[in-house]
Design a protein around this motif. Structure first.
Motif: not given
Length: 811
Positions: A427-428, A742-744, A783-786, A789-793
């Motif tokens: 992510x970073x 938390x990871x994001x 953008x990265x949050x979105x 969220x999709x990846x976590x969902x």
């Protein structure tokens, strides 16, 4: 071999995992291999010239005018050649454009006019025929031509039979005597080399004796045992002697300075920062890919703990198991490397076009043995890293080992921690790459918002490079004006004008200029301006604003009073805080008598707006326009239409052919296309970084999904217990989303910090945007949050659908 066969069978049994790993590695290794080939071909590969590290390129700069390379005059070259012992050879190169007749249609060529020692100094060998030598120097020599390898292949298809034939260039019949080996074409694009006698101007007294008539580039070779520092010291000494002997030429206010640079450095000085940054970006993408594969391998390793435990308990040692894993991962890495090489090969044409924006060494980019060895090395290292990622079973009793392997919820804390760390890193790094892409995109938007000084819509431009062929200047002007008149009469044409160059291009032909009654203050440098011509209709056709006075008129002809139009930049330089209308200006300097331009006083009749001819980020150059009817020669047409200007091309070509069937027509482009060429390098920067960012985000999203999916699968029993005790699917989903959140969040925090630090490296490539631009960083975070969220969902929904009874039985 048995180990390899077992590894291959194991991979075939898990096609989903195998395909995911190969594709992920292919993307990462393909990008890394592609840009390694670029960096190797342009920055790391030795020059193809003999003893290329001994070659140097000399520059003369004028600090007062801001020009970092004004070239050399012949007397200055003679001073260098005669006064230097550290330079073994000094060769001259000048660039001119000619129209070449013979061998099918006429073609406009870029000719390098060189001294007889040029090829020897440059360390270049022949492919066919011969190269120049001392017999090709001087006024008694016969004109001769050597083809560059690229032009020979492009124009003549590699036919060596062209050697010995003749072409017509610059009104002379010139035999082709040889073809030179492939080599970077510097300082500009060169199609052919000709000797000095082919251009009579180069043997004229004005060229030979004019110390300010600078149109020569200088290359040299260091003498054996001489260091670059020694050569620089000696050139500095020669410079001091020149300045002392000719104080009228080298005025202190002009701040002339000579420099000596290794040719290899000069060839890539505009490319180093950009290419190393992109190499770094591709390496980051590879690291993300390997990290993602490591996550998949860890997940697979945890699921294979029972298999590894059984193998260990049955006598397989740790070394044997590691060899088995190494065979598996080598197979995967090599397959990914081969696929990556295929991707890199497919992208070679795009990469060469990209690198050509920055360096003449782009043609040396190749997927050769070194690139193949690099890819194999990366694949081997990736395989080793992946082979030590999963945990192996421990030797001991089979029952104890199986019991330990069956405790899914507690057996993999170390693996879970490593997986989470890799996701945070992914992510970073994705944030850093996206931030870079965002900064370049903001730069493109800012460049597009700069007023170019012209109205670019519905304008067609074309250029007619004229050869006299026995015609006088008045006859040529008359023909071009007739073509302009017929073009203006075409249906759909609003206005048609002629000038020496189309808008948004620069000739670089700068001359000293003086204002009547305004002597220079002590230490003030002589003003300089670009020489241009324009017809009365030119400014209206181009959409260049008239700010004061008038445009040229039909009566401003050769037998009329000399008049000029200044652009705003020159008007403010010569006549600050007052109107220049009615004032007098003149071209000045020794160079006038060399080029046949009058130094008479000319009356300023108008002031027009500035145009961004050197690109939207460059300051407008000072320009002085003369009436085309007074000073014109070549014709650059600007035609404004009511509709699509490109549709006028065939009609304009027919008009030109009616007047001269052999006339060459070049650069038939809309003004929008001319403008776009100025920002093409930055557009390519933004495109490549954006692709890297998108690839990194895709891989990171897969990594997040995989880690959380594995977390859910390894905690099915725990989730079953929670739901049996009353937890609903919503609370379970929130638990998984919180774990991913938390990871994001950690990755975003590290990524934003890294972006601010890394962005300082690209400051010179940005335009009107700060490296820590909050809008860009904010957009990237959103953008990265979105994406996160999709990846976590996806795994969260899966967790919410766990059946408690089934989960408890499975555990």
């Amino acid at each position: 071999m048995s180990t390899i066969r077992q590894a291959f069978r194991a991979l075939v049994r898990t096609p989903g995992f195998t395909l995911a790993v190969i594709l992920t590695l292919a993307l990462g290794m393909g990008a890394n291999t592609a840009f390694f080939s670029v960096v190797r071909g342009t920055l790391l590969r030795p020059l193809p010239n003999r003893a290329g590290d001994q070659l140097v390129y000399l520059r003369q700069a004028s600090g007062a005018s801001g020009e970092d390379n004004i070239g050399f005059s012949v007397p200055e070259v003679l001073d260098l050649r005669g006064g230097s012992t550290t330079l073994q050879g000094v060769a001259e190169y000048s660039s001119l454009q000619f129209t070449m007749h013979g061998h099918d249609d006429p073609v406009r060529i870029n000719a390098g006019i060189v001294t007889g020692n040029y090829f020897d100094v440059m360390g270049l060998a022949r492919v066919a025929g011969r190269l120049f030598d001392a017999r090709d120097d001087g006024p008694a020599a016969a004109p001769v031509m050597v083809l560059t390898h690229d032009f020979w292949m492009r124009r003549f298809g590699g036919d060596t039979g062209v050697v010995g034939t003749s072409v017509r260039v610059n009104g002379r019949t010139v035999p082709v005597v040889g073809i030179v080996q492939p080599a970077p074409r510097f300082p500009g694009s060169t199609d052919v080399y000709v000797n000095m006698v082919t251009s009579p101007h180069h043997l004229s007294a004005t060229m030979v004796h004019g110390r300010t008539h600078r149109m020569t580039e200088v290359f040299a070779r260091l003498a054996p045992g001489v260091t670059l520092e020694q050569a620089r010291a000696e050139v500095k000494r020669i410079e001091g002697v020149m300045h002392a002997d000719h104080p009228d030429v080298y005025q202190e206010a002009s701040r002339y300075a000579l420099s000596v640079t290794p040719l290899r450095t000069s060839l890539t000085e505009n490319a180093r920062v950009t290419l190393w940054l992109l190499m770094g970006a591709s390496t980051i993408v590879l690291l993300i890919a390997v990290a993602n594969v490591a996550n998949l391998t860890l997940i697979r390793g945890v699921r294979r703990e029972r298999e590894m435990t059984v193998r260990t308990a049955l006598g397989a040692g740790t070394g044997r198991l590691r060899r088995f894993l190494l065979a598996e991962n080598l197979t995967l890495a090599l397959a990914g490397g081969v696929a990556g090489l295929a991707l890199a090969f497919a992208a070679r044409g795009l990469l060469v076009s990209f690198a050509q924006q920055f360096t003449p060494r782009a043609d040396e980019i190749a997927l050769d043995g070194a690139v193949l060895a690099f890819t194999l090395g990366v694949a081997f290292l990736a395989a080793i890293a992946l082979s030590f990622a999963p945990r192996l079973g421990h030797e001991g009793s089979l029952a104890a080992s199986l019991a330990a392997a069956g405790r899914r919820g507690t057996s993999s804390r170390h693996g879970h921690g490593m997986q989470r760390a890799l996701v945070v890193a992914q992510v970073a790094i994705s944030v850093v790459l996206l931030a870079g892409a965002g900064l370049f995109l903001r730069t493109l938007l800012n460049l597009g918002a700069v007023d170019p000084g012209v109205r670019i819509e519905n304008v067609l431009t074309l250029e007619l490079p004229i050869e006299a062929n026995g015609r006088t200047q008045d006859q040529i002007i008359g023909m071009l004006e007739q073509i302009r008149g017929e073009a203006a009469a075409l249906p759909g044409v609003i206005e048609a004008g002629i000038g020496s160059i189309v808008p948004l291009r620069s000739t670089g032909f700068m001359l000293d200029v003086a204002a009547d009654g305004r002597p220079l203050a002590p230490g003030e440098p002589q003003p300089r301006a670009e020489f241009r011509t324009a017809s009365p209709e030119y400014f209206r056709a181009a959409g260049i604003s008239l700010l004061e006075g008038r445009e040229f008129q039909a009566t401003d002809r050769r037998d009329a009073a000399r008049v000029v139009v200044l652009n705003r930049a020159l008007a403010d330089r010569l006549f600050p805080n007052e109107s220049p209308i009615g004032k007098r200006v003149a071209w000045t300097g020794e160079v006038l008598r060399f080029i046949g331009l009058s130094g008479d006083w000319r009356t300023v009749v108008g002031v027009v707006g500035n145009t961004r001819d050197d690109g939207p980020e460059a300051q407008p150059a000072p320009i002085m326009f003369q009436p085309f009817a007074q000073e014109g020669f070549n014709g650059a047409f600007v035609i404004r239409a009511t509709g699509d200007p490109a549709s006028l091309g065939p009609s304009l070509l027919r008009i030109v052919r009616r007047h001269d069937a052999q006339q060459l027509v070049e650069n038939v482009l809309t003004l929008e296309q001319v403008r776009d060429t100025r920002v093409a390098p930055r557009r390519l920067n933004a495109l490549v970084i954006t692709l890297f960012g998108a690839l990194a985000v895709l891989i990171a999203a897969v990594g997040i999904t995989a880690v959380l999916a594995f977390s859910v699968s390894s905690r099915v029993g725990e989730i079953g217990v929670r739901m049996s005790l009353g937890a609903d699917s919503g609370s379970v989903q929130r638990m998984v989303l919180g774990e991913g959140g938390v990871l994001i969040a950690l990755g975003l925090a590290m990524g934003v910090t890294g972006s601010v630090m890394a962005a300082r490296l690209v400051t010179g490539l940005l335009f009107q945007v700060a490296p820590w631009d909050p809008v860009t960083l904010g957009g990237v975070v959103l953008l990265m949050t979105a994406v996160g969220v999709v990846a976590c969902w996806i795994p969260a929904v899966r967790a919410g659908r766990v059946e408690p009874a089934v989960a408890l039985r499975a555990d």
